[in-house]
Scaffold this motif. Sequence first.
Motif, PDB file in Angstrom:
ATOM      1  N   UNK A 130       6.238  -7.915  12.573  1.00 18.10           N
ATOM      2  CA  UNK A 130       4.772  -7.973  12.608  1.00 18.10           C
ATOM      3  C   UNK A 130       4.337  -6.840  13.524  1.00 18.10           C
ATOM      4  N   UNK A 131       3.577  -5.882  12.971  1.00 11.60           N
ATOM      5  CA  UNK A 131       3.294  -4.646  13.706  1.00 11.60           C
ATOM      6  C   UNK A 131       1.797  -4.377  13.805  1.00 11.60           C
ATOM      7  N   UNK A 132       1.340  -4.090  15.012  1.00 12.98           N
ATOM      8  CA  UNK A 132      -0.046  -3.624  15.172  1.00 12.98           C
ATOM      9  C   UNK A 132      -0.047  -2.437  16.127  1.00 12.98           C
ATOM     10  N   UNK A 133      -0.646  -1.328  15.695  1.00 16.57           N
ATOM     11  CA  UNK A 133      -0.701  -0.122  16.527  1.00 16.57           C
ATOM     12  C   UNK A 133      -2.139   0.407  16.569  1.00 16.57           C
ATOM     13  N   UNK A 134      -2.370   1.374  17.435  1.00 10.84           N
ATOM     14  CA  UNK A 134      -3.741   1.859  17.634  1.00 10.84           C
ATOM     15  C   UNK A 134      -4.319   2.486  16.368  1.00 10.84           C
ATOM     16  N   UNK A 135      -3.533   3.323  15.699  1.00 11.64           N
ATOM     17  CA  UNK A 135      -4.087   4.096  14.576  1.00 11.64           C
ATOM     18  C   UNK A 135      -3.360   3.883  13.245  1.00 11.64           C
ATOM     19  N   UNK A 136      -2.025   3.821  13.277  1.00 15.53           N
ATOM     20  CA  UNK A 136      -1.247   3.784  12.035  1.00 15.53           C
ATOM     21  C   UNK A 136      -1.560   2.577  11.171  1.00 15.53           C
ATOM     22  N   UNK A 137      -1.595   1.406  11.770  1.00 22.36           N
ATOM     23  CA  UNK A 137      -1.845   0.204  10.964  1.00 22.36           C
ATOM     24  C   UNK A 137      -3.302   0.162  10.483  1.00 22.36           C
ATOM     25  N   UNK A 138      -4.197   0.797  11.226  1.00 27.49           N
ATOM     26  CA  UNK A 138      -5.606   0.900  10.813  1.00 27.49           C
ATOM     27  C   UNK A 138      -5.727   1.816   9.592  1.00 27.49           C
ATOM     28  N   UNK A 139      -4.957   2.910   9.584  1.00 29.73           N
ATOM     29  CA  UNK A 139      -4.971   3.834   8.437  1.00 29.73           C
ATOM     30  C   UNK A 139      -4.462   3.126   7.183  1.00 29.73           C
ATOM     31  N   UNK A 140      -3.438   2.332   7.378  1.00 30.06           N
ATOM     32  CA  UNK A 140      -2.873   1.563   6.259  1.00 30.06           C
ATOM     33  C   UNK A 140      -3.919   0.625   5.672  1.00 30.06           C
ATOM     34  N   UNK A 141      -4.658  -0.036   6.535  1.00 27.44           N
ATOM     35  CA  UNK A 141      -5.740  -0.947   6.095  1.00 27.44           C
ATOM     36  C   UNK A 141      -6.749  -0.201   5.225  1.00 27.44           C
ATOM     37  N   UNK A 142      -7.095   1.017   5.630  1.00 25.50           N
ATOM     38  CA  UNK A 142      -8.129   1.781   4.914  1.00 25.50           C
ATOM     39  C   UNK A 142      -7.772   2.000   3.439  1.00 25.50           C
ATOM     40  N   UNK A 143      -6.474   2.152   3.134  1.00 26.28           N
ATOM     41  CA  UNK A 143      -6.092   2.497   1.751  1.00 26.28           C
ATOM     42  C   UNK A 143      -5.253   1.400   1.084  1.00 26.28           C
ATOM     43  N   UNK A 144      -5.180   0.223   1.696  1.00 26.16           N
ATOM     44  CA  UNK A 144      -4.231  -0.785   1.194  1.00 26.16           C
ATOM     45  C   UNK A 144      -4.539  -1.272  -0.228  1.00 26.16           C
ATOM     46  N   UNK A 145      -5.754  -1.021  -0.717  1.00 25.74           N
ATOM     47  CA  UNK A 145      -6.103  -1.455  -2.075  1.00 25.74           C
ATOM     48  C   UNK A 145      -5.834  -0.353  -3.111  1.00 25.74           C
ATOM     49  N   UNK A 146      -5.221   0.731  -2.723  1.00 23.25           N
ATOM     50  CA  UNK A 146      -4.859   1.785  -3.691  1.00 23.25           C
ATOM     51  C   UNK A 146      -3.812   1.223  -4.645  1.00 23.25           C
ATOM     52  N   UNK A 147      -3.691   1.851  -5.820  1.00 26.65           N
ATOM     53  CA  UNK A 147      -2.740   1.325  -6.813  1.00 26.65           C
ATOM     54  C   UNK A 147      -1.318   1.260  -6.238  1.00 26.65           C
ATOM     55  N   UNK A 148      -0.905   2.298  -5.551  1.00 23.06           N
ATOM     56  CA  UNK A 148       0.396   2.278  -4.854  1.00 23.06           C
ATOM     57  C   UNK A 148       0.183   2.823  -3.451  1.00 23.06           C
ATOM     58  N   UNK A 149       0.894   2.221  -2.493  1.00 24.82           N
ATOM     59  CA  UNK A 149       0.776   2.676  -1.101  1.00 24.82           C
ATOM     60  C   UNK A 149       2.183   2.860  -0.530  1.00 24.82           C
ATOM     61  N   UNK A 150       2.433   4.028   0.022  1.00 24.71           N
ATOM     62  CA  UNK A 150       3.705   4.322   0.691  1.00 24.71           C
ATOM     63  C   UNK A 150       3.396   4.674   2.144  1.00 24.71           C
ATOM     64  N   UNK A 151       4.413   4.578   2.990  1.00 22.85           N
ATOM     65  CA  UNK A 151       4.269   5.237   4.294  1.00 22.85           C
ATOM     66  C   UNK A 151       5.356   6.302   4.391  1.00 22.85           C
ATOM     67  N   UNK A 152       5.043   7.354   5.118  1.00 23.85           N
ATOM     68  CA  UNK A 152       6.014   8.438   5.300  1.00 23.85           C
ATOM     69  C   UNK A 152       5.922   8.969   6.717  1.00 23.85           C
ATOM     70  N   UNK A 153       7.044   9.508   7.156  1.00 27.86           N
ATOM     71  CA  UNK A 153       7.118  10.180   8.456  1.00 27.86           C
ATOM     72  C   UNK A 153       8.066  11.358   8.273  1.00 27.86           C
ATOM     73  N   UNK A 154       8.226  12.137   9.326  1.00 30.15           N
ATOM     74  CA  UNK A 154       9.123  13.284   9.186  1.00 30.15           C
ATOM     75  C   UNK A 154      10.550  12.803   8.896  1.00 30.15           C
TER      76      UNK A 154
END
Length: 234
Positions: free
Chosen positions: A99-123
């Motif tokens: 269960x993860x909550x962060x200042x910005x990353x989890x908020x960004x995920x919320x903004x687009x969570x209703x997109x047809x597909x959602x991925x996360x990526x990092x370097x």
Amino acid sequence: MKVFVFHTPELTPADTLPDCAVVIDVLRATTTIAAALHAGAVDVRAFSDIDRLMAAGAELAPSQRLRLGERGGKPVEGCDMGNSPLDCTPDAVSGKHLFLSTTNGTRALKRVERSRAVLTAAQINYQAAVNYLRDRQPETVWLVGSGWQGTYSLEDTVCAGAIARALEASAVGNDEVLGAIALYDSWRDRLSELFRHSSHGQRLLRLGNAADIDYCAQSNCCDVLPIQKEPGVL
Ligand code: 3SL
């Protein structure tokens, strides 16, 4: 495929969503998500709010869950861990629901969570996102940086540039794509140095997290694709 880069969730269009959104928070939320899934976590459940995280976490036995909370770069009191990918060892996370909550990353995920597909990526795992996009060819792709409280973060844009560079043949949706590719091309061999210059890199250094920066600056050491199974769950 048309690829757009948005430096922050606030800059994404309010009235539409893409076929595929790729959320990026290199320092450190999406690096932590990749590291945790790579180390055998069952799933990662993202919350923008700590109280909701605590309530949802309480539905599972302590042996089945780990609560990860970060605010302002620091671990949140009452959680089991902060947001360091280095803490996501197989011993710590394997077989657990995170269960993860962060200042910005989890908020960004919320903004687009209703997109047809959602991925996360990092370097550390961006090639997995590239492979998915090449394979599925979604019509519109948003590469969304998490930024810091509404402002631009260099490290998210450089990772968006790495993805866009690898998708070279795709149509460029906005000028930000070209800017992100240019940034990546200039710094691709010195990412740890670049991250140390960035404002959030400086913040993490002040908090004693230099090792996290070096870890987050590695390219594709984790072959894992965090893909949303239901809103907020990867
Ligand atoms: O803002 C976030 O989502 C975090 O990744 C910030 S930190 O790197 O954990 O400080």
